[in-house]
Design an enzyme around this catalytic site. Structure first.
Site, mmCIF file in Angstrom:
data_model
loop_
_atom_site.group_PDB
_atom_site.id
_atom_site.type_symbol
_atom_site.label_atom_id
_atom_site.label_comp_id
_atom_site.label_asym_id
_atom_site.label_seq_id
_atom_site.Cartn_x
_atom_site.Cartn_y
_atom_site.Cartn_z
ATOM 1 N N TYR A 1 3.685 1.768 0.911
ATOM 2 C CA TYR A 1 4.276 0.894 2.906
ATOM 3 C C TYR A 1 2.948 -0.346 2.861
ATOM 4 C CZ TYR A 1 5.221 0.196 7.495
ATOM 5 O OH TYR A 1 5.897 -0.343 8.206
ATOM 6 N N ASP B 1 -2.540 -3.974 -2.213
ATOM 7 C CA ASP B 1 -2.383 -4.321 -0.312
ATOM 8 C C ASP B 1 -3.489 -3.218 -0.153
ATOM 9 O OD1 ASP B 1 -1.592 -3.914 2.345
ATOM 10 O OD2 ASP B 1 0.309 -3.249 1.875
ATOM 11 N N LYS C 1 -5.513 -3.202 9.600
ATOM 12 C CA LYS C 1 -6.536 -2.354 9.881
ATOM 13 C C LYS C 1 -8.109 -2.436 10.218
ATOM 14 C CE LYS C 1 -2.690 1.300 9.103
ATOM 15 N NZ LYS C 1 -2.025 0.754 7.917
#
Ligand SMILES: *Cc1c(COP(=O)(O)O)cnc(C)c1O
Length: 428
Positions: A144, A239, A267
């Protein structure tokens, strides 16, 4: 446990917010039931609107690596807010967090801050396309990278060449530029590169996957990707929205000793405020506006409150030389306890773990890619999820999510969690 207030709040929310939530993963669609509304959180615990307490393994889906309402972060935000919450002008704190991030992460000279992991990945791909002058990208099924169009592409059977959109609203035109590969399958990547000579701008991946459960790269996978990228003049994008500042100070580049060309963050880097970032060496970053002509911008990018939270977070991580070892030990302890509890009750499972990320799959075979992750027994996961919740343990409401271990967890908390698994395992 009683969930009266949560249920009432959810009904009210459904009237004015699609599905009652502002991000689909918060709904309990995959597991059934109604989502629990959070009221407050401190350290390892989150409290809901009915005043139930949970040991939290979601931790805002990653950012709260040092626990909820972590004081240095909270205080930094409060202090900053008093000076004004946004200016649309450069501020000193943006340079301070950039300097710190660049000093912690290998192989990057410059970093650009944005507002989410989605933005970071989307911008990183645009930069890769602008830098290489090529249009296609390779992503992996099950990874994702946020919700921008180019990433919402799923494997069709075989998936050797073109992906097809897995959300209405993503055009075929976009889908045809996204090539899909199997995670941990170097041969498949090589095939795609050879079939699309001089067309691929970048390979993007979660270098330790966390969005199909936790799936570490198999031996040689990351190094092999680096070699393929070099051989085919393709940029390698890590990522690290989930893994950055979580698995090591320098992320997976440091942990596995493999250099990426562009790294994405989110995050943890925002300490719980909306922050994303992407970073690279000067040669590549000089193509970004205003230095170069690859455009990227944001009214609230580098927002002072967000930067204050992120800076306090990164400083704490940077100064704590024992942090990652402690996190790993806690996670290993949980792994062992959960495995014993499940084994004693003959529950077939696979546990994957890397650093402070861990996931339990009710699957018979090793879980190394999306296909093997999807073979897990979802009915069993649903019972497990609700059983854990009932016992005050909050894990993600989906079998495709990693659990996040925070430093605020004590061994008593871990023991309580293992006891909950023991109890549930008897009835699974
Ligand atoms: C969460 C996540 C994203 C998206 O970040 P948002 O802040 O939710 O937009 C991208 N990549 C990975 C690996 C993630 O885990």
């Amino acid at each position: 446990m009683l969930y009266q207030r949560s249920s009432a709040l959810f009904k009210e929310a459904e009237q004015v917010i699609p599905g009652g939530v502002n991000s689909p993963v918060r709904a309990f669609k995959a597991v059934g039931g109604t989502p629990i509304f959070a009221k407050s959180a401190k350290g390892a615990y989150v409290y809901d609107e009915d005043d139930n307490r949970y040991i939290d393994y979601i931790n805002s889906w990653g950012p709260m690596i040092l626990g909820h309402a972590y004081e240095p972060v909270v205080n930094a935000v409060i202090d900053k807010a008093k000076d004004g919450t946004s200016f649309g002008m450069p501020t000193e704190i943006e340079t301070q967090i950039a300097e710190l991030a660049v000093s912690m992460v290998p192989n990057i000279d410059k970093i650009r801050f944005v507002n989410s992991g989605t933005e970071a990945c989307m911008s990183a791909v645009r930069l890769a396309r602008g830098f290489t002058g090529k249009e296609k990208i390779i992503k992996f099924a099950g990874c994702y990278h946020g919700h921008s169009d180019a990433f919402l592409i799923q494997a069709g059977s075989g998936a050797v060449t073109f992906g097809s959109p897995n959300s209405p609203g993503v055009t075929q035109g976009t889908a045809k530029d996204t090539l899909l590969a199997r995670y941990n399958d170097l041969g498949h990547v090589q095939q795609l590169l050879e079939a699309n000579q001089n067309e691929v701008a970048c390979i993007i991946l979660e270098p330790v996957a966390g969005n199909m459960g936790c799936i570490p790269p198999v031996n040689g996978f990351l190094k092999g990707l680096r070699q393929l990228c070099d051989a085919h003049n393709v940029l390698l994008i890590f990522d690290e929205v989930m893994t950055g500042f979580r698995l090591a100070k320098g992320g997976v580049q440091e942990l596995y000793g493999v250099d990426a060309d562009i790294v994405c963050f989110g995050k943890v880097i925002g300490g719980g405020l909306p922050v994303g970032a992407f970073a690279s060496r000067n040669e590549i970053m000089s193509h970004l506006a205003p230095l170069g002509n690859v455009y990227q911008a944001g009214t609230l990018s580098g927002n002072p409150l967000a930067m204050a939270a992120g800076l306090a977070m990164l400083r704490s991580i940077n100064e704590d030389s024992g942090l990652f070892k402690r996190l790993e030990e806690k996670t290993a302890y949980l792994h062992k306890g959960c495995a014993e509890a499940l084994n004693t009750n003959n529950i077939t499972h696979t546990i994957n773990r890397e650093g402070s990320m861990i996931s339990i799959h009710f699957a018979e075979e090793a879980v190394i890619d999306f296909e093997s992750s999807a073979k897990g027994n979802n009915e069993r996961f649903k019972s497990f999820f609700h059983g854990m919740l009932e016992q005050g343990i909050y894990i993600a409401p989906s079998a495709f999510e990693s659990w996040f271990i925070t430093d605020a967890l004590t061994y008593e908390d871990l023991d309580e969690t293992i006891r909950a698994v023991e109890t549930i395992a008897k009835s699974l």
